[in-house]
Design a protein around this motif. Structure first.
Motif, PDB file in Angstrom:
ATOM      1  N   SER A   1       6.368 -31.225 -10.071  1.00  0.00           N
ATOM      2  CA  SER A   1       7.689 -31.329 -10.698  1.00  0.00           C
ATOM      3  C   SER A   1       7.758 -32.527 -11.634  1.00  0.00           C
ATOM      4  CB  SER A   1       8.768 -31.443  -9.612  1.00  0.00           C
ATOM      5  OG  SER A   1      10.041 -31.609 -10.184  1.00  0.00           O
ATOM      6  N   GLU A   2       7.195 -33.668 -11.201  1.00  0.00           N
ATOM      7  CA  GLU A   2       7.215 -34.866 -12.041  1.00  0.00           C
ATOM      8  C   GLU A   2       6.371 -34.661 -13.293  1.00  0.00           C
ATOM      9  OE1 GLU A   2       7.718 -38.399  -8.667  1.00  0.00           O
ATOM     10  OE2 GLU A   2       5.730 -37.616  -9.179  1.00  0.00           O
TER      11      GLU A   2
ATOM     12  N   GLU B   1       5.618 -31.773 -14.861  1.00  0.00           N
ATOM     13  CA  GLU B   1       6.272 -30.860 -15.808  1.00  0.00           C
ATOM     14  C   GLU B   1       7.483 -31.516 -16.455  1.00  0.00           C
ATOM     15  OE1 GLU B   1       5.416 -28.050 -17.056  1.00  0.00           O
ATOM     16  OE2 GLU B   1       3.560 -27.979 -15.918  1.00  0.00           O
ATOM     17  N   ALA B   2       8.209 -32.337 -15.688  1.00  0.00           N
ATOM     18  CA  ALA B   2       9.353 -33.061 -16.265  1.00  0.00           C
ATOM     19  C   ALA B   2       8.891 -34.006 -17.359  1.00  0.00           C
ATOM     20  CB  ALA B   2      10.083 -33.834 -15.165  1.00  0.00           C
TER      21      ALA B   2
ATOM     22  N   GLY C   1       9.948 -34.024 -21.126  1.00  0.00           N
ATOM     23  CA  GLY C   1      10.598 -35.271 -21.543  1.00  0.00           C
ATOM     24  C   GLY C   1       9.901 -35.924 -22.712  1.00  0.00           C
TER      25      GLY C   1
ATOM     26  N   GLU D   1      20.543 -37.338 -22.772  1.00  0.00           N
ATOM     27  CA  GLU D   1      20.706 -36.818 -21.403  1.00  0.00           C
ATOM     28  C   GLU D   1      21.715 -35.678 -21.369  1.00  0.00           C
ATOM     29  OE1 GLU D   1      21.969 -38.500 -16.996  1.00  0.00           O
ATOM     30  OE2 GLU D   1      23.021 -39.157 -18.801  1.00  0.00           O
TER      31      GLU D   1
ATOM     32  N   SER E   1      20.708 -31.937 -20.296  1.00  0.00           N
ATOM     33  CA  SER E   1      21.342 -31.430 -19.078  1.00  0.00           C
ATOM     34  C   SER E   1      21.893 -30.017 -19.261  1.00  0.00           C
ATOM     35  CB  SER E   1      22.468 -32.368 -18.645  1.00  0.00           C
ATOM     36  OG  SER E   1      21.950 -33.644 -18.318  1.00  0.00           O
TER      37      SER E   1
ATOM     38  N   PHE F   1      16.463 -26.808 -16.730  1.00  0.00           N
ATOM     39  CA  PHE F   1      15.074 -27.089 -16.386  1.00  0.00           C
ATOM     40  C   PHE F   1      14.902 -27.036 -14.871  1.00  0.00           C
ATOM     41  CE2 PHE F   1      15.109 -29.270 -20.552  1.00  0.00           C
ATOM     42  CZ  PHE F   1      13.968 -28.715 -21.100  1.00  0.00           C
TER      43      PHE F   1
ATOM     44  N   TYR G   1      12.924 -28.791 -13.286  1.00  0.00           N
ATOM     45  CA  TYR G   1      12.405 -30.084 -12.899  1.00  0.00           C
ATOM     46  C   TYR G   1      13.245 -31.153 -13.595  1.00  0.00           C
ATOM     47  CZ  TYR G   1       9.704 -27.708 -16.535  1.00  0.00           C
ATOM     48  OH  TYR G   1       9.332 -26.901 -17.576  1.00  0.00           O
ATOM     49  N   PRO G   2      13.224 -32.410 -13.096  1.00  0.00           N
ATOM     50  CA  PRO G   2      14.162 -33.446 -13.570  1.00  0.00           C
ATOM     51  C   PRO G   2      13.763 -34.064 -14.910  1.00  0.00           C
ATOM     52  CG  PRO G   2      12.768 -34.346 -11.854  1.00  0.00           C
ATOM     53  CD  PRO G   2      12.406 -32.880 -11.960  1.00  0.00           C
ATOM     54  N   VAL G   3      14.213 -33.442 -16.001  1.00  0.00           N
ATOM     55  CA  VAL G   3      13.928 -33.966 -17.336  1.00  0.00           C
ATOM     56  C   VAL G   3      14.982 -34.978 -17.780  1.00  0.00           C
ATOM     57  CG1 VAL G   3      13.525 -33.351 -19.746  1.00  0.00           C
ATOM     58  CG2 VAL G   3      12.779 -31.807 -17.938  1.00  0.00           C
TER      59      VAL G   3
ATOM     60  N   GLY H   1       8.279 -41.012 -14.695  1.00  0.00           N
ATOM     61  CA  GLY H   1       8.115 -40.407 -16.014  1.00  0.00           C
ATOM     62  C   GLY H   1       8.690 -41.268 -17.121  1.00  0.00           C
TER      63      GLY H   1
END
Length: 830
Positions: A304-305, A307-308, A312, A350, A354, A358, A360-362, A390
């Motif tokens: 997840s990190e 891909e984010a 990003g 952001e 948002s 996504f 994952y956390p972008v 990230g």
């Protein structure tokens, strides 16, 4: 570091190959000792294993690192190999496992893969090792109840099932661990994260394999080997159903990957279009992403990190949509207010990200990529581990890429300088651990950046060549650069016009204003030499006031009449003229120096007038060595810039006139005492720096008081107004003359030594003595003049010293003139 890693990988691979080959070869003698009946059974099973291997089902890769995993695949022969372990022993199982591993891996790898053979041999060796250990463990559960002959299935079913379960588990654990270790070592990652993330789920395949092998064993032990023939259709039907199901999954997986790729390319295209507003290299985003993902390989990120970070790295600056262009591309340091406006791009980014769902956390990466390790960053002042990993990676690689590439506000730093700056900011701005990792692997990352292309090269088919695909990739790259250039060009036009207008506010000096016009025009159109003409006060002619570029000395001090040449035509008609032979504009240019004659090589020109309220202020002539034609876009841009430039020139001319008025004596039209200070200091500095001679003259009129006393002050003023221009006409154009005060005058003579100045003094005295001013009814009056000279270096080094010395000599001359006039009067009386 990369070389050490490659060396370890080579040693590890060599050990696997040697161990697998030793186990496989060791089984050959045991196989030769088996009875003919057993060998025929094994031959039949071997054919089945080979056929099944050729129809292998490759394990779909779920790795977020997109690492090739052809070492691992599922075939219908796995159950048969387990059956061989309990029914025939170690040697046959290992031999067929090697064949299965080689054929199964080879069938799943494209023919044009550069490492197809090595991957297949490594897969065969891995299978030999894992099956050898699986057979060793499995046969421990069979105790001492060995069949009388290999191939006789006489063990209790309960023992067989336990043996099969133990053997299958061992086979899975060893095989997957060997492959995961190789991949982790290849990529510098964690073995545990690699195994749990990409191989643990494969353990579920052990249960159906054990069940099939146990079922076949049970049938053979009760009915005989005919059970194998009866079960073969069932096995094949199950295999093909699994393969069909897997094929459907592959289709859906391929569709999902294509959709994800389209999604990613759409995001990348959007991010490039946004950044095209910013005057950075178009490769900035791609370089940042390559650096970031390269560094992430050594940071043990979760899927997840990772891909984010991938997303990003494309969208970190999308919030700059809310930042005005003049701030983005400002060449100097931002003001506090401008900096605060720039900082909002993290919050806006952001909000934009948002809105995209996504998985994952972008958004946190986009929000916090300007946070600092010591808490001094923005927008939230996070520190240390509070900052998402990230965002910390992005902050570091963005900083390095900005340092090593030209920016509007700074020139690029060398690689060594950038690395030193990163070290200096380790622990304050950047994560110290990440800085160490980045610098350690920097050469590897730079190599990846160097070979990275804008479009991925697809897998080659038999009908394609690498050259064909390369041309397609280059064409796509050029197309992308074209649309990015168009977007960037549109914003550069606005920025140039904005800077053009803004620059004029900072200076009203005429020469500075003309220099700004030439500089900013370079951002709008192409040219090599710029000549700016200003109309003379009396009109009808124009003189070259500003020249810059090759051959510029040929145009210095050039004066042209309206309608003379192309520039004169533009001045007379107030219209633009371009895309023609510049030779039509070169009449009257006559240079001696060969370097100055390079203007004859100009191949195109663009001349446009400077007009304000219908008045022709001058013209700008742009000459180019290139035969390239000016386009309608160039014409449009110059037409937009012309009113701005004309207004600036008009303001500078008005300011110059006001300055001239404040430096001019009202009575004589010469310079005044203030002009003496300004021009005197300027000329003194120039001659001192260039090592030139300079002479100063101080002049005082003789018998001027008698004119005032006899004929009044109006007659005295008229005398001064006539003698001032008379003295100026006697001097050269490069000389400066001013009224010092009362009946005194001052002159600067550049490039004139003391002896040359004496001849100038003689001419001035002769002209003044010969001048007669009519006062009334044909009656005239005359005056004389006393002059003193002082030379720079000989008589002083400052303006005050030279004036004092010249003044002293002037009064000495005045005393001699007075004595001479008294002597003449005595002779006349006698």
């Amino acid at each position: 570091m990369v070389a050490v890693q490659q060396q370890k990988l080579f040693i590890y691979q060599t050990l696997i190959l040697l161990a697998g080959a030793a186990l496989w070869l060791a089984g050959l003698p045991k196989l030769a000792a088996l009875p003919l009946r057993t060998l025929s059974e094994l031959l039949l099973l071997g054919l089945v294993v080979a056929l099944a291997s050729l129809r292998s089902i490759p394990i779909p890769s779920i790795s977020f690192k997109f690492i090739n995993r052809q070492d691992t695949c599922v075939t219908a022969s796995d159950a048969i190999i387990l059956l061989l372990v309990v029914a025939y022993g170690n040697a046959p199982a290992i031999l067929l496992a090697g064949v299965d591993g080689f054929l199964g891996s080879r069938s799943s790898i494209p023919d044009n893969h550069p490492q197809r053979r090595m991957i297949s041999l490594r897969s065969a060796a891995t299978m030999c090792i894992s099956v050898a250990l699986a057979a060793l463990v499995g046969r421990l559960f069979l105790h001492s109840a060995q069949p009388v002959e290999p191939g006789e299935c006489a063990h209790p079913l309960s023992q067989v099932m336990l043996a099969l379960i133990a053997a299958a588990a061992t086979h899975f654990l060893v095989n997957s661990s060997l492959v995961a270790s190789f991949v982790a070592l290849k990529n510098g990652g964690s073995f545990f994260r690699e195994w749990t993330g990409n191989y643990l789920w494969m353990g579920a395949s052990c249960f159906p394999t054990v069940l099939v092998a146990g079922t076949i064993y049970f049938g053979i032990s009760r009915i005989g080997w005919a059970t194998w023939l009866l079960s073969l259709p069932i096995i094949l039907a199950g295999y093909f159903s699994v393969r069909l199901y897997h094929g459907k999954l592959e289709e859906k997986d391929a569709l999902a990957r294509e959709i994800a790729a389209i999604h990613l390319r759409s995001i990348e295209a959007l991010s490039r279009a946004v950044v095209a507003r910013d005057q950075v290299a178009h490769g900035h985003i791609k370089r940042v992403q390559t650096y970031a993902l390269g560094l992430a390989r050594y940071c043990n990120l979760t899927e997840s990190e990772f891909e984010a970070l991938r997303a990003g790295a494309l969208l970190f600056d999308v919030g700059k949509l809310a930042v005005p262009d003049y701030i983005l591309n400002k060449p100097g340091r931002l003001t506090p207010a401008e900096y605060e406006r720039m900082k909002i791009h993290t919050l806006v980014g952001e909000e934009i990200v948002s809105t995209i769902s996504f998985p994952y956390p972008v958004a946190p990466i986009v929000r916090h990529h300007h946070e600092c390790w010591d808490g001094s960053g923005y927008p939230d002042g996070l520190r240390a581990e509070q900052i998402p990993i990230g965002a910390r990676i992005l902050s570091l690689v963005i900083c390095y890429d900005v340092l090593t590439n030209d920016q509007p506000y700074q020139k690029r730093h060398s690689r060594e300088e950038a690395v030193e700056l990163l070290r200096a900011e380790s622990g304050t701005r950047h994560d110290p651990h990440l800085v160490s990792l980045f610098i350690e692997h920097l050469s590897e990352f730079e190599l990846e950046v160097a070979v990275e292309t804008l479009t991925a090269v697809p897998e080659l088919s038999n009908s394609q060549s690498f050259r064909t695909v390369k041309k397609e990739a280059q064409a796509a790259s050029r197309q992308e650069e074209t649309y990015l250039e168009r977007i960037g060009s549109a914003h550069r036009e606005f920025n140039t016009l904005y800077r053009l207008a803004q620059s004029f506010v900072s200076s009203l000096d005429l020469d500075t204003t003309l220099g700004i016009i030439s500089e900013q025009l370079h951002h709008l159109v192409f040219f090599d030499t710029c000549v700016i003409y200003l109309t003379a006060p009396e009109g009808g002619t124009a003189a070259a006031r500003y020249v810059d570029g090759p051959g510029s000395r040929a145009f210095e001090n050039r004066r042209i009449a309206f309608d003379e040449g192309l520039t004169g035509w533009v001045l007379a008609n107030q219209e633009h003229f371009y895309n023609t032979d510049p030779a039509l504009d070169f009449d009257g240019l006559n240079t001696v120096n060969a370097e100055d004659q390079c203007y004859q090589d100009f191949r195109n020109l663009y001349v446009f007038p400077l007009i304000r309220e219908g008045e022709t202020l001058g013209a700008v002539a742009l000459y180019s060595f290139s035969p390239e034609l000016y386009t309608p876009d160039h014409v449009r841009l110059i037409e937009m810039a012309t009113p701005i430039a004309s207004e600036a020139v008009n303001n500078a001319l008005r300011y110059a006139r006001r300055e001239e008025e404040t430096l001019t004596d009202d009575l004589t039209g010469l310079g005044n005492s203030r002009a003496i200070d300004v021009q005197g200091q300027k000329e003194l500095e120039r001659c001192t720096q260039e090592g030139r001679t300079l002479t100063i003259l101080m002049m005082d009129l003789d018998r001027f008081k008698q004119v005032n006393d006899t004929w009044g002050h109006r007659a005295g003023s008229r005398m001064l107004s006539e003698l001032g221009p008379l003295i100026a006409r006697t001097l050269r154009r490069a000389d400066f003359v001013a009224r010092y005060g009362g009946d005194e005058f001052f002159a600067l003579l550049p490039d004139t030594d003391y002896e040359q100045a004496r001849r100038v003094i003689d001419r001035i005295e002769a002209d003044v003595n010969a001048h007669r001013m009519e006062v009334t009814d044909g009656q005239t009056v005359s005056v004389g003049i006393s002059i003193g000279a002082a030379q720079l270096g000989r008589d002083g080094n400052t303006l005050e010293e030279l004036i004092a010395r010249a003044d002293q000599e002037m009064y000495a001359t005045k005393a001699r003139h007075k004595q001479q006039s008294q002597g003449s009067a005595i002779i006349a009386a006698s």
